[in-house]
Scaffold this motif. Structure first.
Motif, PDB file in Angstrom:
ATOM      1  N   CYS A  31      51.582 127.109 100.352  1.00 43.67           N
ATOM      2  CA  CYS A  31      50.633 127.329  99.261  1.00 43.67           C
ATOM      3  C   CYS A  31      49.248 126.788  99.625  1.00 43.67           C
ATOM      4  CB  CYS A  31      51.135 126.687  97.973  1.00 43.67           C
ATOM      5  SG  CYS A  31      52.463 127.598  97.173  1.00 43.67           S
ATOM      6  N   GLU A  32      49.219 125.582 100.201  1.00 41.90           N
ATOM      7  CA  GLU A  32      47.943 124.998 100.633  1.00 41.90           C
ATOM      8  C   GLU A  32      47.259 125.867 101.680  1.00 41.90           C
ATOM      9  OE1 GLU A  32      48.577 121.011 102.006  1.00 41.90           O
ATOM     10  OE2 GLU A  32      49.350 120.355 100.057  1.00 41.90           O
ATOM     11  N   ALA A  33      48.053 126.574 102.480  1.00 39.75           N
ATOM     12  CA  ALA A  33      47.510 127.435 103.526  1.00 39.75           C
ATOM     13  C   ALA A  33      47.082 128.796 102.997  1.00 39.75           C
ATOM     14  CB  ALA A  33      48.536 127.607 104.640  1.00 39.75           C
ATOM     15  N   GLY A  34      47.263 129.036 101.685  1.00 42.77           N
ATOM     16  CA  GLY A  34      46.777 130.269 101.077  1.00 42.77           C
ATOM     17  C   GLY A  34      47.797 131.372 100.900  1.00 42.77           C
ATOM     18  N   ALA A  35      49.044 131.139 101.252  1.00 43.85           N
ATOM     19  CA  ALA A  35      50.076 132.171 101.125  1.00 43.85           C
ATOM     20  C   ALA A  35      50.503 132.340  99.673  1.00 43.85           C
ATOM     21  CB  ALA A  35      51.299 131.804 101.967  1.00 43.85           C
ATOM     22  N   ARG A  36      51.014 133.505  99.365  1.00 41.55           N
ATOM     23  CA  ARG A  36      51.728 133.742  98.106  1.00 41.55           C
ATOM     24  C   ARG A  36      53.185 133.426  98.415  1.00 41.55           C
ATOM     25  NH1 ARG A  36      50.285 139.626  96.486  1.00 41.55           N
ATOM     26  NH2 ARG A  36      51.415 139.078  94.608  1.00 41.55           N
ATOM     27  N   VAL A  37      53.764 132.490  97.683  1.00 41.90           N
ATOM     28  CA  VAL A  37      55.090 131.962  98.011  1.00 41.90           C
ATOM     29  C   VAL A  37      56.074 132.232  96.876  1.00 41.90           C
ATOM     30  CG1 VAL A  37      56.411 129.877  98.539  1.00 41.90           C
ATOM     31  CG2 VAL A  37      54.088 130.145  99.442  1.00 41.90           C
ATOM     32  N   ALA A  38      57.208 132.799  97.226  1.00 45.21           N
ATOM     33  CA  ALA A  38      58.353 132.881  96.321  1.00 45.21           C
ATOM     34  C   ALA A  38      59.426 131.995  96.931  1.00 45.21           C
ATOM     35  CB  ALA A  38      58.853 134.318  96.206  1.00 45.21           C
ATOM     36  N   PHE A  39      60.048 131.152  96.103  1.00 41.79           N
ATOM     37  CA  PHE A  39      61.120 130.319  96.629  1.00 41.79           C
ATOM     38  C   PHE A  39      62.319 130.353  95.700  1.00 41.79           C
ATOM     39  CE2 PHE A  39      58.751 127.311  94.031  1.00 41.79           C
ATOM     40  CZ  PHE A  39      59.730 126.513  93.441  1.00 41.79           C
ATOM     41  N   SER A  40      63.484 130.264  96.299  1.00 45.40           N
ATOM     42  CA  SER A  40      64.713 130.288  95.509  1.00 45.40           C
ATOM     43  C   SER A  40      65.235 128.879  95.284  1.00 45.40           C
ATOM     44  CB  SER A  40      65.777 131.132  96.217  1.00 45.40           C
ATOM     45  OG  SER A  40      66.213 130.481  97.397  1.00 45.40           O
ATOM     46  N   PHE A  41      66.014 128.754  94.219  1.00 47.08           N
ATOM     47  CA  PHE A  41      66.713 127.506  93.929  1.00 47.08           C
ATOM     48  C   PHE A  41      67.985 127.872  93.178  1.00 47.08           C
ATOM     49  CE2 PHE A  41      64.300 128.353  90.151  1.00 47.08           C
ATOM     50  CZ  PHE A  41      65.063 127.874  89.102  1.00 47.08           C
ATOM     51  N   ARG A  42      68.955 126.973  93.208  1.00 42.13           N
ATOM     52  CA  ARG A  42      70.202 127.239  92.494  1.00 42.13           C
ATOM     53  C   ARG A  42      70.329 126.423  91.219  1.00 42.13           C
ATOM     54  NH1 ARG A  42      75.139 126.748  96.312  1.00 42.13           N
ATOM     55  NH2 ARG A  42      74.134 124.767  96.699  1.00 42.13           N
ATOM     56  N   PRO A  58      51.271 130.896  88.610  1.00 39.09           N
ATOM     57  CA  PRO A  58      52.467 131.712  88.837  1.00 39.09           C
ATOM     58  C   PRO A  58      52.210 132.970  89.673  1.00 39.09           C
ATOM     59  CG  PRO A  58      52.374 131.003  86.559  1.00 39.09           C
ATOM     60  CD  PRO A  58      51.085 130.581  87.199  1.00 39.09           C
ATOM     61  N   GLU A  59      50.976 133.437  89.727  1.00 44.30           N
ATOM     62  CA  GLU A  59      50.684 134.619  90.546  1.00 44.30           C
ATOM     63  C   GLU A  59      50.718 134.316  92.043  1.00 44.30           C
ATOM     64  OE1 GLU A  59      50.527 137.804  89.545  1.00 44.30           O
ATOM     65  OE2 GLU A  59      51.148 136.889  87.675  1.00 44.30           O
ATOM     66  N   ARG A  60      50.629 133.042  92.405  1.00 46.53           N
ATOM     67  CA  ARG A  60      50.637 132.670  93.822  1.00 46.53           C
ATOM     68  C   ARG A  60      51.899 131.949  94.246  1.00 46.53           C
ATOM     69  NH1 ARG A  60      46.316 129.703  95.839  1.00 46.53           N
ATOM     70  NH2 ARG A  60      47.509 129.898  97.737  1.00 46.53           N
ATOM     71  N   CYS A  61      52.658 131.408  93.293  1.00 47.42           N
ATOM     72  CA  CYS A  61      53.879 130.676  93.629  1.00 47.42           C
ATOM     73  C   CYS A  61      54.916 130.951  92.548  1.00 47.42           C
ATOM     74  CB  CYS A  61      53.583 129.183  93.718  1.00 47.42           C
ATOM     75  SG  CYS A  61      55.010 128.196  94.226  1.00 47.42           S
ATOM     76  N   ARG A  62      56.076 131.437  92.969  1.00 41.99           N
ATOM     77  CA  ARG A  62      57.131 131.779  92.011  1.00 41.99           C
ATOM     78  C   ARG A  62      58.444 131.131  92.404  1.00 41.99           C
ATOM     79  NH1 ARG A  62      56.044 138.253  91.370  1.00 41.99           N
ATOM     80  NH2 ARG A  62      53.921 138.031  90.594  1.00 41.99           N
ATOM     81  N   ALA A  63      59.119 130.574  91.406  1.00 44.91           N
ATOM     82  CA  ALA A  63      60.452 130.006  91.597  1.00 44.91           C
ATOM     83  C   ALA A  63      61.469 130.991  91.031  1.00 44.91           C
ATOM     84  CB  ALA A  63      60.564 128.675  90.877  1.00 44.91           C
ATOM     85  N   ILE A  64      62.514 131.259  91.801  1.00 41.73           N
ATOM     86  CA  ILE A  64      63.507 132.245  91.412  1.00 41.73           C
ATOM     87  C   ILE A  64      64.885 131.606  91.490  1.00 41.73           C
ATOM     88  CG2 ILE A  64      64.478 134.507  91.928  1.00 41.73           C
ATOM     89  CD1 ILE A  64      61.713 134.877  93.548  1.00 41.73           C
ATOM     90  N   GLN A  65      65.565 131.516  90.350  1.00 45.38           N
ATOM     91  CA  GLN A  65      66.900 130.919  90.348  1.00 45.38           C
ATOM     92  C   GLN A  65      67.918 131.994  90.720  1.00 45.38           C
ATOM     93  OE1 GLN A  65      68.122 129.043  86.692  1.00 45.38           O
ATOM     94  NE2 GLN A  65      69.719 127.911  87.745  1.00 45.38           N
ATOM     95  N   GLN A  66      68.413 131.884  91.942  1.00 44.92           N
ATOM     96  CA  GLN A  66      69.387 132.863  92.420  1.00 44.92           C
ATOM     97  C   GLN A  66      70.029 132.367  93.702  1.00 44.92           C
ATOM     98  OE1 GLN A  66      68.051 136.884  92.394  1.00 44.92           O
ATOM     99  NE2 GLN A  66      69.698 137.588  93.697  1.00 44.92           N
TER     100      GLN A  66
END
Length: 90
Positions: A31-42, A58-66
């Motif tokens: 994120c600090e490097a400018g990427a759009r990041v989606a990450f998963s968690f359980r 939220p447009e640049r970093c999204r958490a996805i429970q899966q």
């Protein structure tokens, strides 16, 4: 690392297991490097929500429970979120 600059402006990255530990630090770095990041968690929903709030909108970093037990599951999930995909930390 002092003096090293990671430039990922506009890139899209999926990080599996991103809500804690090394995964969370990787989310922060990308994120600090400018990427759009989606990450998963359980299970760590509170940590995931806090990490999104800490890193970006939220447009640049999204958490996805899966559960992402196969690369195919991960790819389908990410392509529903953003296109194109430039990086994937699995």
């Amino acid at each position: 690392m002092a003096g090293v600059r990671l430039a990922l402006d506009g890139k899209v990255v999926l990080i599996t297991g991103g809500s804690r530990g090394i995964g969370a630090e990787t989310v922060r770095l990308f994120c600090e490097a400018g990427a759009r990041v989606a990450f998963s968690f359980r299970k760590a929903r509170e940590r995931a929500v806090a990490l999104v709030a800490e890193t970006a909108e939220p447009e640049r970093c999204r958490a996805i429970q899966q559960e992402l037990s196969t690369p195919q599951m991960a790819m389908r999930l990410l392509l529903r979120q953003w296109r194109p995909l430039e990086g994937w930390i699995f």
